[in-house]
Design an enzyme around this catalytic site. Structure first.
Site, PDB file in Angstrom:
ATOM      1  N   CYS A   1       0.848  -1.183   0.000  1.00 60.28           N
ATOM      2  CA  CYS A   1       0.000   0.000   0.000  1.00 60.28           C
ATOM      3  C   CYS A   1       0.886   1.237   0.000  1.00 60.28           C
ATOM      4  O   CYS A   1       2.104   1.149  -0.109  1.00 60.28           O
ATOM      5  CB  CYS A   1      -0.905  -0.001   1.229  1.00 60.28           C
ATOM      6  SG  CYS A   1      -2.016  -1.429   1.344  1.00 60.28           S
TER       7      CYS A   1
ATOM      8  N   ARG B 155      -4.688   1.720  -1.197  1.00 58.50           N
ATOM      9  CA  ARG B 155      -4.811   0.357  -0.687  1.00 58.50           C
ATOM     10  C   ARG B 155      -4.602  -0.733  -1.728  1.00 58.50           C
ATOM     11  O   ARG B 155      -5.152  -0.678  -2.825  1.00 58.50           O
ATOM     12  CB  ARG B 155      -6.189   0.159  -0.058  1.00 58.50           C
ATOM     13  CG  ARG B 155      -6.291  -1.181   0.680  1.00 58.50           C
ATOM     14  CD  ARG B 155      -7.653  -1.416   1.262  1.00 58.50           C
ATOM     15  NE  ARG B 155      -7.645  -2.610   2.102  1.00 58.50           N
ATOM     16  CZ  ARG B 155      -8.704  -3.346   2.389  1.00 58.50           C
ATOM     17  NH1 ARG B 155      -9.881  -3.005   1.906  1.00 58.50           N
ATOM     18  NH2 ARG B 155      -8.607  -4.412   3.154  1.00 58.50           N
TER      19      ARG B 155
ATOM     20  N   GLY C 146       1.535  -2.437   5.061  1.00 54.87           N
ATOM     21  CA  GLY C 146       2.178  -3.645   5.558  1.00 54.87           C
ATOM     22  C   GLY C 146       1.191  -4.602   6.194  1.00 54.87           C
ATOM     23  O   GLY C 146      -0.014  -4.548   5.939  1.00 54.87           O
ATOM     24  N   GLU C 147       1.729  -5.471   7.037  1.00 53.66           N
ATOM     25  CA  GLU C 147       0.917  -6.486   7.712  1.00 53.66           C
ATOM     26  C   GLU C 147       1.393  -6.694   9.138  1.00 53.66           C
ATOM     27  O   GLU C 147       2.601  -6.710   9.392  1.00 53.66           O
ATOM     28  CB  GLU C 147       1.022  -7.822   6.964  1.00 53.66           C
ATOM     29  CG  GLU C 147      -0.212  -8.199   6.174  1.00 53.66           C
ATOM     30  CD  GLU C 147      -0.094  -9.595   5.577  1.00 53.66           C
ATOM     31  OE1 GLU C 147      -0.676 -10.530   6.184  1.00 53.66           O
ATOM     32  OE2 GLU C 147       0.555  -9.760   4.545  1.00 53.66           O
TER      33      GLU C 147
ATOM     34  N   ASP D 293      -6.159  -6.394  10.384  1.00 53.58           N
ATOM     35  CA  ASP D 293      -5.011  -6.312  11.281  1.00 53.58           C
ATOM     36  C   ASP D 293      -4.712  -4.869  11.676  1.00 53.58           C
ATOM     37  O   ASP D 293      -4.180  -4.605  12.752  1.00 53.58           O
ATOM     38  CB  ASP D 293      -3.781  -6.958  10.646  1.00 53.58           C
ATOM     39  CG  ASP D 293      -3.404  -6.352   9.299  1.00 53.58           C
ATOM     40  OD1 ASP D 293      -4.301  -5.832   8.601  1.00 53.58           O
ATOM     41  OD2 ASP D 293      -2.217  -6.405   8.933  1.00 53.58           O
TER      42      ASP D 293
ATOM     43  N   VAL E  97      12.814 -16.878 -11.243  1.00 53.92           N
ATOM     44  CA  VAL E  97      13.396 -16.092 -12.323  1.00 53.92           C
ATOM     45  C   VAL E  97      14.552 -16.884 -12.922  1.00 53.92           C
ATOM     46  O   VAL E  97      15.401 -17.407 -12.184  1.00 53.92           O
ATOM     47  CB  VAL E  97      13.905 -14.727 -11.811  1.00 53.92           C
ATOM     48  CG1 VAL E  97      14.596 -13.959 -12.932  1.00 53.92           C
ATOM     49  CG2 VAL E  97      12.746 -13.912 -11.249  1.00 53.92           C
TER      50      VAL E  97
END
Length: 303
Positions: free
Chosen positions: A2, A49, A75-76, A99, A285
């Site tokens: 975000c 967001r 973040g989280e 959260d 990758v």
């Protein structure tokens, strides 16, 4: 991923709504799922967001039921369910499954001490309306970015440098020492920035911003053991800590995937994650140059 941004006016004038909206607009790619703003007196907050948790009621800025606290977060918080259960047992009532709401209630109970209880990767700004002050914090390892700038007129913060470019008064003088660091290390050492008067909130630190100015404080101090302090239970404790970390990071209301290089770190994460979610997709990758290509190992781990 975000984006957060905002302004705090030192002059007493109301926050510049046009400026705060422009700051958010410059970071639109970080938050394609929605945006929100909160303005009160000298303070303006913005949020772009990318929805991960609580897709229906997790929009930001998020306000405490009392109306006193408002937060924007990038973040989280990985241990939010455990913290929520603890807070509910103490009488707190939640209105969402997000959260982010845990930060509001945790701050209500512990003030800036709430930072010591959070596990996750985050950068957030919390506005305390009664104190007319901002608390800006960054996670202990600095996973999420948080830049800031202030002069005699205003304090501004933004997830990315380009958010600050919306402020006409921004001093864009290049910092010679930061430029030297970039040419030597390919990055600028924190809390420095390529611009002389722009700073990053260091990992494990928070800013307190009010009419008296800007104060930087440390809340996280890593503990290290000496080389001679090895213990026979160490490997087992490391395995348990890694497993718990991966388990908490898998909490999501949207599909999750794994970055899998084939190296030791991503392979360990993949092995632990597969115990929790056996059908996860992994992404790797590939390189044409054989010394850099690890597809063989990635396939082995994925299989």
């Amino acid at each position: 991923m975000c984006a957060i941004a905002g302004q705090y006016s030192f002059t007493g004038r109301p926050a510049d709504r046009r400026l705060v909206r422009a700051m958010a607009r410059r970071m639109g790619l970080r938050g394609p799922d929605g945006e929100g703003f909160h303005f009160h007196g000298r303070t303006g907050l913005a949020h772009k967001r990318l929805s991960i948790l609580d897709l229906e009621t997790g929009g930001q800025p998020m306000r405490h039921p009392s109306g006193r606290f408002t937060v924007v977060c990038n973040g989280e918080i990985y241990n939010y369910l455990e913290l929520r259960e603890e807070l509910e047992a103490q009488g707190h009532r939640f209105e969402t499954r997000s959260d982010t709401e845990v930060i509001l209630h945790l701050y209500e109970r512990y003030g800036a001490g709430c930072l010591e209880r959070l596990e996750g990767m985050f950068a957030f700004c919390l506005y305390d309306q009664r104190k007319d002050a901002l608390l800006l914090a960054r996670d202990p390892f600095g996973v999420k970015p948080l830049h800031y700038y202030h002069d005699s007129a205003a304090f501004l913060f933004s997830s990315e440098l380009k958010g600050l470019f919306a402020y006409a008064g921004l001093d864009r003088s290049v910092d010679g020492e930061a430029l030297r660091q970039y040419f030597n290390f390919l990055y600028v050492l924190e809390p420095g920035c390529i611009f002389k008067n722009v700073r990053k909130v260091p990992p494990g630190h928070y800013l307190w911003v009010d009419r008296g100015g800007v104060r930087l404080r440390r809340y996280y101090d890593p503990k290290f053991f000496s080389e001679g302090a090895r213990r026979p239970e160490g490997p087992g404790e490391l395995r348990e800590a890694l497993a718990e970390s991966v388990r908490l990071a898998l909490r999501s209301d949207v599909p999750l995937g794994l970055f899998l290089s084939g190296g030791i770190d991503s392979s360990a994460v993949a092995a632990l994650a597969a115990r929790e979610r056996p059908r996860m997709d992994s992404f790797s990758v590939a390189f044409r140059e054989s010394p850099y290509d690890e597809r063989r190992f990635s396939r082995m781990v994925a299989a």
